[in-house]
Scaffold this active site. Structure first.
Site, PDB file in Angstrom:
ATOM      1  N   LYS A  20      47.487  95.333  70.149  1.00  0.00           N
ATOM      2  CA  LYS A  20      47.468  96.461  69.835  1.00  0.00           C
ATOM      3  C   LYS A  20      46.193  96.997  69.489  1.00  0.00           C
ATOM      4  O   LYS A  20      45.142  97.895  69.897  1.00  0.00           O
ATOM      5  CB  LYS A  20      48.305  97.376  68.876  1.00  0.00           C
ATOM      6  N   ARG A  98      53.922 105.064  61.093  1.00  0.00           N
ATOM      7  CA  ARG A  98      54.132 102.876  61.149  1.00  0.00           C
ATOM      8  C   ARG A  98      56.237 103.820  61.489  1.00  0.00           C
ATOM      9  O   ARG A  98      57.108 102.552  61.656  1.00  0.00           O
ATOM     10  CB  ARG A  98      54.624 101.909  60.032  1.00  0.00           C
ATOM     11  N   ARG A 138      45.202  82.649  66.407  1.00  0.00           N
ATOM     12  CA  ARG A 138      44.648  84.245  66.388  1.00  0.00           C
ATOM     13  C   ARG A 138      44.180  83.696  65.335  1.00  0.00           C
ATOM     14  O   ARG A 138      44.548  83.050  64.002  1.00  0.00           O
ATOM     15  CB  ARG A 138      45.639  84.929  65.745  1.00  0.00           C
ATOM     16  N   ARG A 171      45.409  83.676  59.488  1.00  0.00           N
ATOM     17  CA  ARG A 171      46.842  84.468  58.310  1.00  0.00           C
ATOM     18  C   ARG A 171      48.041  84.226  57.890  1.00  0.00           C
ATOM     19  O   ARG A 171      48.369  83.046  59.065  1.00  0.00           O
ATOM     20  CB  ARG A 171      46.628  85.808  59.291  1.00  0.00           C
ATOM     21  N   ARG A 182      59.399  89.374  60.830  1.00  0.00           N
ATOM     22  CA  ARG A 182      57.893  90.629  60.922  1.00  0.00           C
ATOM     23  C   ARG A 182      58.440  90.744  62.316  1.00  0.00           C
ATOM     24  O   ARG A 182      58.480  92.257  62.255  1.00  0.00           O
ATOM     25  CB  ARG A 182      56.304  89.959  60.786  1.00  0.00           C
TER      26      ARG A 182
END
Length: 253
Positions: A20, A98, A138, A171, A182
């Site tokens: 995103k 959200r 990532r 992360r 998640r």
């Protein structure tokens, strides 16, 4: 090359690892659309010690989620500060709303009265294994929020931020077990939000693909179809290209 003819007020929805952020940044650059990141705004309020920032900080320090009305207040204050609550403006929201409750509040309290409602909500649909691969590769620069991927967007110097040279990190929640948790939480909160926009006229549009490039090609075509036109730069008309039609920029200043 593409440009906007009509105001475009957009929101991208996608689960963790769906790309995103990448799609948002590409849209902003391609169509010169300014954006608002709810996370960036919140961090600024906390850093500046504003009333909103102090309240948000106290809630976060207790390990709680920020209530919908507070998040709506954060984003609405920024929209007003930038004078974007107008039917003639274009912008792209990142990270908000959200939940259905946030969307309803934003529409009822801010966008609706200003006749500046969202006119494109994009739902990104990416296979779970592709998202898992992305989060495994990532890296982030925590102070700025810049995101890198070792596969398709690596830092120029391994392990270092391109701008500051500071170290990058992964992360804590970028592991498969946490990712699936998640993802389930995202689906639970977002399905009602998707349904809300599905019932808001011709606003919701879904796009599917395994890679960012595949998705962006479809996304760009849809934005052009709804709000703009393309420029054919291969032909020479004395101005460095041939316009397929009248083009215009939306000025938010």
């Amino acid at each position: 090359m593409s440009r906007l003819l009509r105001p475009a007020r957009m929101l991208l929805l996608g689960p963790p690892g769906s790309g995103k952020g990448t799609q948002t940044e590409r849209l902003r650059k391609q169509f010169e659309i300014p954006g608002i990141s709810s996370g960036d705004i919140l961090r600024r309020h906390i850093k500046d010690g504003t009333e909103i920032g102090q309240l948000a900080s106290s809630i976060i320090n207790q390990g709680k989620l920020l209530p919908d009305d507070l998040m709506t207040k954060v984003v609405a204050s920024e929209l007003r500060r930038r004078h974007w609550l107008s039917p003639s403006t274009s912008w792209l929201l990142d990270g908000f709303p959200r939940t259905q409750a946030q969307a309803e509040m934003l529409d009822a309290q801010e966008l609706g009265p200003a006749n500046a409602g969202m006119n494109l909500v994009v739902e990104l649909q990416v296979p779970e294994d592709a998202m898992l691969d992305r989060i495994a590769n990532r890296l982030v620069h925590v102070p700025s929020g810049r995101v890198y991927n070792l596969t398709y967007n690596p830092p120029k110097v391994p392990g270092r931020d391109d701008v500051t040279g500071e170290p990058l990190s992964q992360r804590p929640d970028d592991d498969p077990a946490v990712f699936r948790k998640r993802l389930n939480e995202y689906r639970a909160s977002t399905e009602p939000l998707v349904e809300y926009y599905k019932n808001s006229g011709d606003v919701l549009w879904s796009v599917a693909g395994e890679t960012s490039d595949v998705i962006y090609a479809q996304l760009e075509r849809e934005v052009v179809r709804r709000f703009g036109e393309s420029v054919d730069e291969s032909a020479d008309n004395g101005f460095g290209g041939c316009w397929s039609g009248r083009l215009a920029f939306v000025n938010n200043n």
